[in-house]
Design an enzyme around this catalytic site. Structure first.
Site, short mmCIF file in Angstrom:
data_model
loop_
_atom_site.label_atom_id
_atom_site.label_comp_id
_atom_site.label_asym_id
_atom_site.label_seq_id
_atom_site.Cartn_x
_atom_site.Cartn_y
_atom_site.Cartn_z
N LYS A 256 0.82 -1.21 0.00
CA LYS A 256 0.00 0.00 0.00
C LYS A 256 0.85 1.27 0.00
CE LYS A 256 -4.18 -2.06 1.88
NZ LYS A 256 -3.77 -3.40 2.33
C1 LIG Z 1 -4.54 -4.50 1.93
C2 LIG Z 1 -3.82 -5.79 1.90
C3 LIG Z 1 -4.23 -6.85 1.08
C4 LIG Z 1 -5.50 -6.78 0.26
O1 LIG Z 1 -5.42 -5.87 -0.80
P1 LIG Z 1 -6.76 -5.38 -1.54
O2 LIG Z 1 -6.32 -4.40 -2.53
O3 LIG Z 1 -7.62 -4.79 -0.47
O4 LIG Z 1 -7.39 -6.60 -2.13
C5 LIG Z 1 -3.45 -7.99 1.03
N1 LIG Z 1 -2.33 -8.10 1.78
C6 LIG Z 1 -1.91 -7.12 2.59
C7 LIG Z 1 -0.69 -7.32 3.38
C8 LIG Z 1 -2.63 -5.93 2.67
O5 LIG Z 1 -2.20 -4.96 3.48
#
Ligand SMILES: *Cc1c(COP(=O)(O)O)cnc(C)c1O
Length: 432
Positions: A107
């Site tokens: 993210k």
């Molecule tokens: C947010 C997150 C996900 C999921 O991603 P999405 O885009 O919401 O499907 C998977 N793994 C980790 C470590 C995350 O922080």
């Protein structure tokens, strides 16, 4: 380029409006009105380009009507300040490591791009922007770190009390400055619901300039397409088809992969891998789409019962459910299966975090049923972020990377919030 709402293609807004509003007034998600395709030459020569150069081309194709070349370069340079290498785990299977950023999760890419783009679009405006974020863990830390110290922006994070690991919590509750954390008596879906409601509340929106930095915001969502291009560019050239497996919660990450595919990246197939929060795998296997209450698991960043980006998947395949079900295969796993996979892969010499483990397992199961593929799974977080789970699964202690260890020394500062929208509204109305 205009952006339209998935609930009403006639509702179209500018880039600035889509980014600052986050969610369309009819609760739809914004989508680019047209999806540009990159040239065959670009794809053919992609392995010779740097990550940044890939970024200039791909973001340029999407944003050249709205931003100058220099702005696009600035955005990409600000976003890509760490690598996203592919690491071979076994024959034909690669881990796309997306955890080399400041909070050690994928993210960071979207959060850095989003904060930079927002501050560009806000230049010259004197109104303070409030970014509202609901988080089950990693969104809060990535957005908080991406926006820390950005002028004219205050970040308000809602997180479920006791449902986020200590380490994750520390990454957004200890920063201070323009970052506020509200601890909600409830689960992630409650937090998400309150945030959504705030965006729709007339009185609040007359008083405050509210925006989102969840993956529903195009400025968070779109840049995630970049690392699919980059990963593809680093795969060995073979005659095999390419499949990407994405551990999924709100389905923003996989939707960005599909965007890359629609822009011309030759990805043959996607695997949507989840924990027991399996609304989408169930749907892909022929059941109706039915949101459910989220269930806590060891891969808690994917504990989502009503995936907010799901409408984007459908729209990207022209609202054709048949094509969507052909192109995206769903798999889901229990915590026990996840732990078992972590142990097995550890014996191959690679340490998975619980989210990456779900992605790996989905890829393995897909490839066992479908020969002739090279596979990439997205390793979405550093195993050290989920230290307790990983140490218990592997029965050994992990060394925390320095960047993570540094967060642990900070002092947690939060305000309690009841699971009640009126209380949240009262809090927001009290801001100046
Ligand atoms: C947010 C997150 C996900 C999921 O991603 P999405 O885009 O919401 O499907 C998977 N793994 C980790 C470590 C995350 O922080």
């Amino acid at each position: 380029m205009k952006f339209y709402s998935t609930n009403n293609p006639q509702h179209q807004v500018s880039l600035a409006k889509a980014v600052i509003k986050g969610l369309a007034p009819d609760q739809g998600l914004y989508m680019p009105e047209k999806i540009p395709t990159l040239s065959k030459d670009f794809i053919a020569n992609i392995s010779g380009l740097s990550f940044q150069e890939v970024g200039y081309q791909v973001m340029g194709a999407l944003f050249s009507e709205d931003l100058t070349k220099e702005e696009i370069k600035d955005l990409v340079d600000h976003t890509i300040v760490f690598d996203a290498p592919i690491v071979q785990v076994e024959e034909g299977i690669y881990s796309l490591e997306l955890f080399h950023g400041p909070t050690l999760a994928f993210k960071d890419f979207g959060a850095r791009f989003c904060s930079k783009l927002m501050s560009m679009l806000l230049t010259g405006s004197d109104k303070k922007v409030r970014v509202l974020v609901a988080t089950s863990g990693d969104t809060g830390s990535a957005v908080a770190n991406g926006f820390l110290g950005v002028e004219g922006v205050e970040v308000i994070i809602l997180f479920p009390k006791g449902k986020v690991s200590e380490l994750q919590e520390k990454q957004f509750t200890t920063l201070g400055k323009n970052i506020k954390a509200l601890e909600v008596e409830g689960v992630f879906d409650d937090c998400q619901k309150m945030v959504k409601e705030a965006f729709l509340d007339k009185e609040l929106n007359e008083k405050l300039l509210l925006t989102s930095a969840n993956s529903i915001n195009i400025a968070r969502w779109i840049p995630q397409a970049l690392y699919y291009f980059y990963a593809y560019s680093r795969l060995p050239k073979t005659n095999e088809k390419v499949v990407f497996s994405v551990p999924s919660g709100n389905f923003g990450n996989i939707a960005a992969g599909i965007l890359a595919q629609r822009m011309g990246l030759p990805i043959d197939m996607f695997v949507a891998a989840t924990n027991v929060n399996k609304v989408v795998p169930d749907y892909l296997r022929g059941n109706p789409f039915e949101a459910m209450a989220s269930i806590p698991t060891i891969s808690n960043s994917m504990d989502v019962g009503n995936p907010s980006n799901f409408p984007r998947l459908l729209v990207l395949y022209g609202n054709n459910e048949e094509i969507l079900k052909e192109q995206v295969k769903g798999y889901f796993y229990t915590d026990e299966e996840t732990v078992e996979v972590m142990r097995k892969v550890k014996s191959l010499g690679y340490t998975l975090d619980p989210h990456g483990a779900v992605g790996y397992k989905g890829l393995k199961d897909f490839m066992a049923e479908n020969p002739g593929y090279q596979g990439v799974f997205l390793e979405t977080a550093h195993p050290g972020k989920f230290r307790d789970v990983v140490e218990e699964a592997l029965e050994e202690s992990l060394v925390l990377p320095e960047r993570l260890a540094a967060f642990m020394t900070g002092q947690k500062k939060v305000e309690p919030l009841e699971n009640d929208f009126q209380e949240f509204k009262k809090y927001l109305m009290s801001l100046d």
